[in-house]
Design a protein around this motif. Sequence first.
Motif, PDB file in Angstrom:
ATOM      1  N   GLU A   2      -0.122   6.049   0.231  1.00 30.69           N
ATOM      2  CA  GLU A   2       0.960   5.518  -0.614  1.00 30.69           C
ATOM      3  C   GLU A   2       1.708   6.645  -1.326  1.00 30.69           C
ATOM      4  OE1 GLU A   2       0.798   1.532  -2.391  1.00 30.69           O
ATOM      5  OE2 GLU A   2      -1.372   1.756  -2.236  1.00 30.69           O
ATOM      6  N   THR A   3       0.991   7.690  -1.722  1.00 32.79           N
ATOM      7  CA  THR A   3       1.655   8.826  -2.377  1.00 32.79           C
ATOM      8  C   THR A   3       2.581   9.544  -1.390  1.00 32.79           C
ATOM      9  OG1 THR A   3      -0.347   9.069  -3.688  1.00 32.79           O
ATOM     10  CG2 THR A   3       1.225  10.858  -3.834  1.00 32.79           C
ATOM     11  N   LYS A   4       2.130   9.630  -0.141  1.00 36.08           N
ATOM     12  CA  LYS A   4       2.941  10.276   0.889  1.00 36.08           C
ATOM     13  C   LYS A   4       3.999   9.314   1.454  1.00 36.08           C
ATOM     14  CE  LYS A   4       0.786  12.932   3.978  1.00 36.08           C
ATOM     15  NZ  LYS A   4       1.561  14.156   3.909  1.00 36.08           N
ATOM     16  N   ASN A   5       3.949   8.097   0.961  1.00 40.27           N
ATOM     17  CA  ASN A   5       4.944   7.090   1.341  1.00 40.27           C
ATOM     18  C   ASN A   5       4.979   6.846   2.854  1.00 40.27           C
ATOM     19  OD1 ASN A   5       6.705   5.231   0.444  1.00 40.27           O
ATOM     20  ND2 ASN A   5       8.455   6.597   0.217  1.00 40.27           N
ATOM     21  N   LEU A   6       3.825   6.772   3.469  1.00 42.44           N
ATOM     22  CA  LEU A   6       3.769   6.521   4.918  1.00 42.44           C
ATOM     23  C   LEU A   6       4.199   5.079   5.198  1.00 42.44           C
ATOM     24  CD1 LEU A   6       0.466   8.316   6.009  1.00 42.44           C
ATOM     25  CD2 LEU A   6       2.793   9.203   5.974  1.00 42.44           C
ATOM     26  N   PRO A   7       4.872   4.857   6.319  1.00 45.30           N
ATOM     27  CA  PRO A   7       5.455   3.538   6.571  1.00 45.30           C
ATOM     28  C   PRO A   7       4.424   2.459   6.940  1.00 45.30           C
ATOM     29  CG  PRO A   7       5.808   4.958   8.450  1.00 45.30           C
ATOM     30  CD  PRO A   7       5.164   5.806   7.405  1.00 45.30           C
ATOM     31  N   HIS A   8       4.783   1.238   6.630  1.00 41.55           N
ATOM     32  CA  HIS A   8       4.082   0.023   7.094  1.00 41.55           C
ATOM     33  C   HIS A   8       2.623  -0.090   6.648  1.00 41.55           C
ATOM     34  CE1 HIS A   8       7.660  -0.187   9.489  1.00 41.55           C
ATOM     35  NE2 HIS A   8       7.308   0.825  10.244  1.00 41.55           N
ATOM     36  N   PHE A   9       2.273   0.584   5.538  1.00 43.05           N
ATOM     37  CA  PHE A   9       0.880   0.494   5.092  1.00 43.05           C
ATOM     38  C   PHE A   9       0.547  -0.933   4.629  1.00 43.05           C
ATOM     39  CE2 PHE A   9      -2.466   1.416   1.725  1.00 43.05           C
ATOM     40  CZ  PHE A   9      -3.474   1.606   2.646  1.00 43.05           C
ATOM     41  N   GLY A  10       1.522  -1.583   4.007  1.00 44.23           N
ATOM     42  CA  GLY A  10       1.316  -2.961   3.560  1.00 44.23           C
ATOM     43  C   GLY A  10       1.035  -3.884   4.742  1.00 44.23           C
ATOM     44  N   TRP A  11       1.848  -3.757   5.782  1.00 44.68           N
ATOM     45  CA  TRP A  11       1.630  -4.569   6.984  1.00 44.68           C
ATOM     46  C   TRP A  11       0.274  -4.265   7.622  1.00 44.68           C
ATOM     47  CZ3 TRP A  11       4.067  -8.789   8.037  1.00 44.68           C
ATOM     48  CH2 TRP A  11       5.370  -8.967   7.609  1.00 44.68           C
TER      49      TRP A  11
END
Lengths: 291, 201
Positions: free
Chosen positions: B80-89
């Motif tokens: 989340e800190t690195k703001n990687l995509p689609h972690f929520g999904w």
Amino acid sequence: MTKTIWLTIGLAATAAILVAGCDTFSGRGEQHRASNLYAYLYSGQKEHIDAPTIPVLSLPLRVGVAFVPVDNPNGRNNYSYAEDLTFSENQKMDLMKQISGQFKQYPFVKSIELIPTAYLTSRGGFANLDQIRTMYGVDVMTLLSYDQVQFTGEGVLSLTYWTIVGAYVVPGEKNDTKTMMDAAVYDIASRKLLFRAPGIGSVKGSATPINLSEQLRADSKKGFDQAATNLVANLKVQLEEFKQQVTNAPAEYKIEYKPGYTGGGALGGMETIIVGGLGACFLWTRRNRKF
Amino acid sequence: MDAPKPQILDRRLPVITLLLVGGALVIALFPGWSSWLIYDRPAILSGEIWRMFTGHWIHFSTSHLVYDLLALGIAGWIIETKNLPHFGWLCLLAPWLISAVLLVSEPQMNLFGGLSALATTAIVYLALFGLHDAPPWRWVCLAALLGIAGKIFFEMSTGRMIFVTTGNVPVTVSVAGHISGALIALLFYGWSKMFAGRNRQ
């Protein structure tokens, strides 16, 4: 007349000595108590050969622990003979509890049943074990046997103990107490010996003719205690080796899981190092603005 | 492999990770809920399909909970800190997919619990993205991937006897859960890259 009297006295004395001698040497100058695993399992099968089968271990295992009954050629348990005041049922139960404690440490063991000797038939063999398996629902059976000799006579004496893997010969001296215990762990279905552990106890004779029987009884108890402690220590080692063997030799043991088992993850040291490394490196790079 | 490029670090709270960790802690505080939430194969097959999702938040002991939360917490926080995509999904879909794999591949397993499979997913997902970054982060991520692959290989080869006692419950290590977790991460990583490529076009 005098000659006849002396002849009579002489004959009487000789007869008395012979009677006393028979009594003394009938036990070859030793007290012996034993329960024999080989006699229990294979007495009815002199030409017995184990069929080479691969044991199927259905995990977690249900383990039974029992003392092999004292051998009786009639094939029935003779309780007046089997009941040994020196090595009582209470002592046996204590030892079985210690052994079950060793098994309980392993998560691949689901339950342990302590089975009274009365449920095992002398010379019952695997047919008897099959009955125990059905009755208690155990997969694996730990059969405990013992052999104790107290040498009360003179001369070169020894205790020979027959185990499944061979004979032990233990030299003894006058009034010594030598004890041998053996735990053999069998997979009942495949009749395969999974592993075994011995326990040996030795008490040096200190009895005098005055307190002989009392001291021998105390030494006997001490001998069983020593052998039991030694057996439990060896069993621990053998259990660990068995665990490694099953893991490393998939051709020798087939492993399956009992239906209805519980699954889960096993995150531990490895993952802690991985995420710890990731976290530390991330903090370090963030502080040094490397990316 | 793409050229290393600078990433924007997000200083916001890692909300998803906090929700994942907080959920497990709340459930641990109310053990009575476990019977309604745990992955229970017969119950799932009789229609209680929420267990396929919620079962991952049930733990059998404190150590089981601590190890899982430590792994998921750190990996999730970095993602989340690195703001990687689609972690929520990823967090929303992975538990369902892992449970589906378990239903098919482990028919004898009645109960399953723990966030370890989801933690594996998060670590692999993070490490795969890290391969595009500059050293030393890239090497650490590569080492993490090799470590996870080695652990899974070890579990597959010796898993016949990997039994752990969590609390008083003898638990069989579910290798399928960890493999499926890693494969789902790979799938999401591929999907993210494909999605990013299409957006660029």
